[in-house]
Write a protein that holds these residues in place. Structure first.
Motif, mmCIF file in Angstrom:
data_model
loop_
_atom_site.group_PDB
_atom_site.id
_atom_site.type_symbol
_atom_site.label_atom_id
_atom_site.label_comp_id
_atom_site.label_asym_id
_atom_site.label_seq_id
_atom_site.Cartn_x
_atom_site.Cartn_y
_atom_site.Cartn_z
ATOM 1 N N GLY A 91 6.583 4.308 5.586
ATOM 2 C CA GLY A 91 5.744 4.591 4.426
ATOM 3 C C GLY A 91 4.265 4.515 4.764
ATOM 4 O O GLY A 91 3.457 5.277 4.219
ATOM 5 N N LEU A 92 3.896 3.619 5.668
ATOM 6 C CA LEU A 92 2.502 3.532 6.097
ATOM 7 C C LEU A 92 2.091 4.759 6.914
ATOM 8 O O LEU A 92 0.931 5.170 6.878
ATOM 9 C CB LEU A 92 2.269 2.261 6.921
ATOM 10 N N VAL A 93 3.036 5.328 7.641
ATOM 11 C CA VAL A 93 2.744 6.583 8.352
ATOM 12 C C VAL A 93 2.316 7.652 7.351
ATOM 13 O O VAL A 93 1.311 8.352 7.540
ATOM 14 C CB VAL A 93 3.967 7.057 9.167
ATOM 15 N N ASP A 94 3.055 7.759 6.256
ATOM 16 C CA ASP A 94 2.699 8.736 5.223
ATOM 17 C C ASP A 94 1.357 8.405 4.586
ATOM 18 O O ASP A 94 0.533 9.297 4.333
ATOM 19 C CB ASP A 94 3.792 8.780 4.152
ATOM 20 N N LEU A 95 1.113 7.118 4.317
ATOM 21 C CA LEU A 95 -0.169 6.712 3.748
ATOM 22 C C LEU A 95 -1.309 7.081 4.684
ATOM 23 O O LEU A 95 -2.330 7.640 4.248
ATOM 24 C CB LEU A 95 -0.181 5.206 3.497
ATOM 25 N N CYS A 96 -1.151 6.793 5.960
ATOM 26 C CA CYS A 96 -2.191 7.092 6.942
ATOM 27 C C CYS A 96 -2.500 8.586 6.959
ATOM 28 O O CYS A 96 -3.670 8.990 6.952
ATOM 29 C CB CYS A 96 -1.731 6.613 8.325
ATOM 30 N N ALA A 97 -1.462 9.396 6.960
ATOM 31 C CA ALA A 97 -1.662 10.846 6.964
ATOM 32 C C ALA A 97 -2.334 11.324 5.682
ATOM 33 O O ALA A 97 -3.162 12.243 5.706
ATOM 34 C CB ALA A 97 -0.324 11.547 7.154
ATOM 35 N N ASP A 98 -2.002 10.704 4.564
ATOM 36 C CA ASP A 98 -2.573 11.117 3.283
ATOM 37 C C ASP A 98 -4.049 10.733 3.155
ATOM 38 O O ASP A 98 -4.797 11.380 2.421
ATOM 39 C CB ASP A 98 -1.786 10.488 2.129
ATOM 40 N N LEU A 99 -4.462 9.683 3.870
ATOM 41 C CA LEU A 99 -5.852 9.227 3.755
ATOM 42 C C LEU A 99 -6.809 10.000 4.663
ATOM 43 O O LEU A 99 -8.027 9.944 4.457
ATOM 44 C CB LEU A 99 -5.944 7.727 4.066
ATOM 45 N N GLU B 226 5.378 14.337 12.966
ATOM 46 C CA GLU B 226 5.374 15.284 11.846
ATOM 47 C C GLU B 226 4.111 15.160 11.007
ATOM 48 O O GLU B 226 3.549 16.163 10.562
ATOM 49 C CB GLU B 226 6.615 15.042 10.983
ATOM 50 N N ARG B 227 3.627 13.934 10.805
ATOM 51 C CA ARG B 227 2.481 13.705 9.934
ATOM 52 C C ARG B 227 1.146 13.667 10.692
ATOM 53 O O ARG B 227 0.094 13.455 10.086
ATOM 54 C CB ARG B 227 2.645 12.397 9.153
ATOM 55 N N GLY B 228 1.167 13.838 11.994
ATOM 56 C CA GLY B 228 -0.076 13.854 12.757
ATOM 57 C C GLY B 228 -0.721 12.492 12.905
ATOM 58 O O GLY B 228 -1.954 12.377 12.988
ATOM 59 N N VAL B 229 0.086 11.440 12.967
ATOM 60 C CA VAL B 229 -0.390 10.059 13.078
ATOM 61 C C VAL B 229 -0.020 9.517 14.455
ATOM 62 O O VAL B 229 1.049 9.833 14.983
ATOM 63 C CB VAL B 229 0.244 9.182 11.976
ATOM 64 N N THR B 230 -0.890 8.687 15.034
ATOM 65 C CA THR B 230 -0.603 8.045 16.310
ATOM 66 C C THR B 230 -0.423 6.546 16.099
ATOM 67 O O THR B 230 -1.312 5.879 15.560
ATOM 68 C CB THR B 230 -1.730 8.278 17.330
ATOM 69 N N ALA C 297 0.815 -1.224 0.000
ATOM 70 C CA ALA C 297 0.000 0.000 0.000
ATOM 71 C C ALA C 297 0.840 1.262 0.000
ATOM 72 O O ALA C 297 0.338 2.340 -0.340
ATOM 73 C CB ALA C 297 -0.940 -0.003 1.208
ATOM 74 N N THR C 298 2.140 1.155 0.336
ATOM 75 C CA THR C 298 2.973 2.352 0.313
ATOM 76 C C THR C 298 3.245 2.818 -1.110
ATOM 77 O O THR C 298 3.724 3.935 -1.316
ATOM 78 C CB THR C 298 4.315 2.111 1.039
ATOM 79 N N THR C 299 2.961 1.961 -2.100
ATOM 80 C CA THR C 299 3.193 2.330 -3.494
ATOM 81 C C THR C 299 1.989 3.022 -4.125
ATOM 82 O O THR C 299 2.052 3.414 -5.296
ATOM 83 C CB THR C 299 3.537 1.085 -4.332
ATOM 84 N N LEU C 300 0.898 3.180 -3.382
ATOM 85 C CA LEU C 300 -0.271 3.859 -3.938
ATOM 86 C C LEU C 300 0.109 5.261 -4.404
ATOM 87 O O LEU C 300 0.761 6.009 -3.670
ATOM 88 C CB LEU C 300 -1.384 3.972 -2.900
ATOM 89 N N SER C 301 -0.331 5.616 -5.575
ATOM 90 C CA SER C 301 -0.014 6.934 -6.114
ATOM 91 C C SER C 301 -0.729 8.032 -5.329
ATOM 92 O O SER C 301 -1.719 7.786 -4.628
ATOM 93 C CB SER C 301 -0.446 7.013 -7.579
ATOM 94 N N ALA C 302 -0.228 9.254 -5.465
ATOM 95 C CA ALA C 302 -0.870 10.388 -4.808
ATOM 96 C C ALA C 302 -2.314 10.539 -5.291
ATOM 97 O O ALA C 302 -3.219 10.858 -4.507
ATOM 98 C CB ALA C 302 -0.080 11.666 -5.083
ATOM 99 N N GLN C 303 -2.547 10.275 -6.575
ATOM 100 C CA GLN C 303 -3.898 10.370 -7.120
ATOM 101 C C GLN C 303 -4.829 9.343 -6.478
ATOM 102 O O GLN C 303 -5.959 9.662 -6.105
ATOM 103 C CB GLN C 303 -3.883 10.167 -8.634
ATOM 104 N N ARG D 57 -4.494 7.897 -3.568
ATOM 105 C CA ARG D 57 -4.709 8.283 -2.166
ATOM 106 C C ARG D 57 -5.794 9.347 -2.064
ATOM 107 O O ARG D 57 -6.668 9.280 -1.193
ATOM 108 C CB ARG D 57 -3.395 8.775 -1.548
ATOM 109 N N ARG D 58 -5.756 10.300 -2.959
ATOM 110 C CA ARG D 58 -6.812 11.333 -2.974
ATOM 111 C C ARG D 58 -8.163 10.712 -3.290
ATOM 112 O O ARG D 58 -9.187 11.082 -2.696
ATOM 113 C CB ARG D 58 -6.475 12.424 -3.995
ATOM 114 N N GLU D 59 -8.183 9.780 -4.240
ATOM 115 C CA GLU D 59 -9.444 9.125 -4.609
ATOM 116 C C GLU D 59 -10.061 8.390 -3.419
ATOM 117 O O GLU D 59 -11.260 8.498 -3.165
ATOM 118 C CB GLU D 59 -9.220 8.157 -5.766
ATOM 119 N N VAL D 60 -9.237 7.620 -2.706
ATOM 120 C CA VAL D 60 -9.734 6.883 -1.546
ATOM 121 C C VAL D 60 -10.277 7.849 -0.501
ATOM 122 O O VAL D 60 -11.374 7.657 0.046
ATOM 123 C CB VAL D 60 -8.623 5.998 -0.941
#
Length: 278
Positions: free
Chosen positions: A98-106, A148-152, A44-50, A52-55
């Motif tokens: 990478g999952l931290v970034d994914l979590c923050a992006d979702l 930094e990303r606001g994730v717990t 899931a860390t390979t999900l594109s920015a697009q 992530r926005r869609e989800v």
């Protein structure tokens, strides 16, 4: 007036379309969705920015809130966060980052429930103590990224049947204290607390200040329902009395009854349990 925030872990919907899954859970009275990353992609860390926005937009568009991630390490093969193999361990913790970034992006203020027993248990000749120390070091290593990303990141105690690393809420609380980061907390899962020797409500009350997330399920991992056998009210009462502001997510392991039946019956049952609280 105090209200519980109820969410569903999304793997119960299996291959169902995300928008439809959100509609089903919302119709059944739930308001949040918690993702297992492997349901989004093998890695899931390979999900594109697009994507992530869609989800994020699909979830919000259905009037549902993003809660966070769980089953973190199920996905790419070969990951293990406590192995003595330094290269594998480094790659695994990079995946967690990478999952931290994914979590923050979702979505904002997401939680990451770190269970994943197979990928954290001692292996390769390591002792449980050595594996636990590596687990703590790894969590500490990604804590700044989470801040930094606001994730717990929530450390999930598990049963001895599943792992030999982090077996009780007391152990999890001690690790949280040693790490000393506002982005590292713990959580309570009714099914995974089966080996606890104190009443669960006592444990939740003692560690309430660092419990950021709750998972509910019957002790056999099935969905909460009349006749299921577990009384959720004592823990729910503590949460209500203390003004718990996090999510209560249902995580089930038996999907056979079907997602619609599970979320409808469990939602009605939990609301009935909540209505009986003082």
């Amino acid at each position: 007036m105090f209200e519980f925030r109820l969410a569903v872990c999304n793997e119960v919907f299996e291959k169902r379309d995300l928008a439809q899954s959100c509609r089903i859970l919302k119709q059944a009275g739930w308001t949040g969705i918690e993702f297992a990353p492997f349901t989004l992609a093998e890695d899931a860390t390979t999900l594109s920015a697009q994507r992530r926005r869609e989800v994020r937009e699909i979830v919000a568009g259905e009037g549902v809130e993003f809660v966070g991630l769980h089953w973190l390490m199920v996905g790419p093969a070969g990951l293990h966060v406590t192995t003595p193999d330094a290269a594998v361990r480094r790659r695994s913790w990079e995946y967690v980052a990478g999952l931290v970034d994914l979590c923050a992006d979702l979505g904002p203020r997401g939680v990451m429930v770190f269970g994943s027993p197979k990928q954290r248990s001692s292996t390769g000749g390591s002792t449980a103590a050595e594996a636990t120390q590596r687990f703590e070091e790894g969590i500490a290593g990604v804590a700044a990224r989470a801040v930094e990303r606001g994730v717990t990141i929530c450390l999930e105690p598990l049963s001895r049947e599943q792992t030999d690393v982090l077996l009780s809420l007391d152990e999890a609380a001690a690790m949280v204290a040693r790490i000393g980061s506002p982005a590292v907390r713990t959580m309570y899962d009714s099914h995974n607390a089966i080996d606890e020797t104190e009443p669960h409500e006592t444990l939740v009350g003692r560690h309430f200040d660092i419990i950021r997330h709750i998972h509910v399920n019957e002790m056999d991992g099935s969905y909460p329902r009349p006749g299921g056998g577990h009384d959720f009210r004592p823990v729910l009462q503590v949460l209500k009395n203390r003004g718990y502001r996090g999510w209560v997510s249902m995580e089930v392991f038996d999907f056979q009854p079907g997602a619609a039946k599970i979320v409808t019956e469990a939602g009605a049952y939990l609301r009935d349990q909540i209505a009986q609280l003082l």
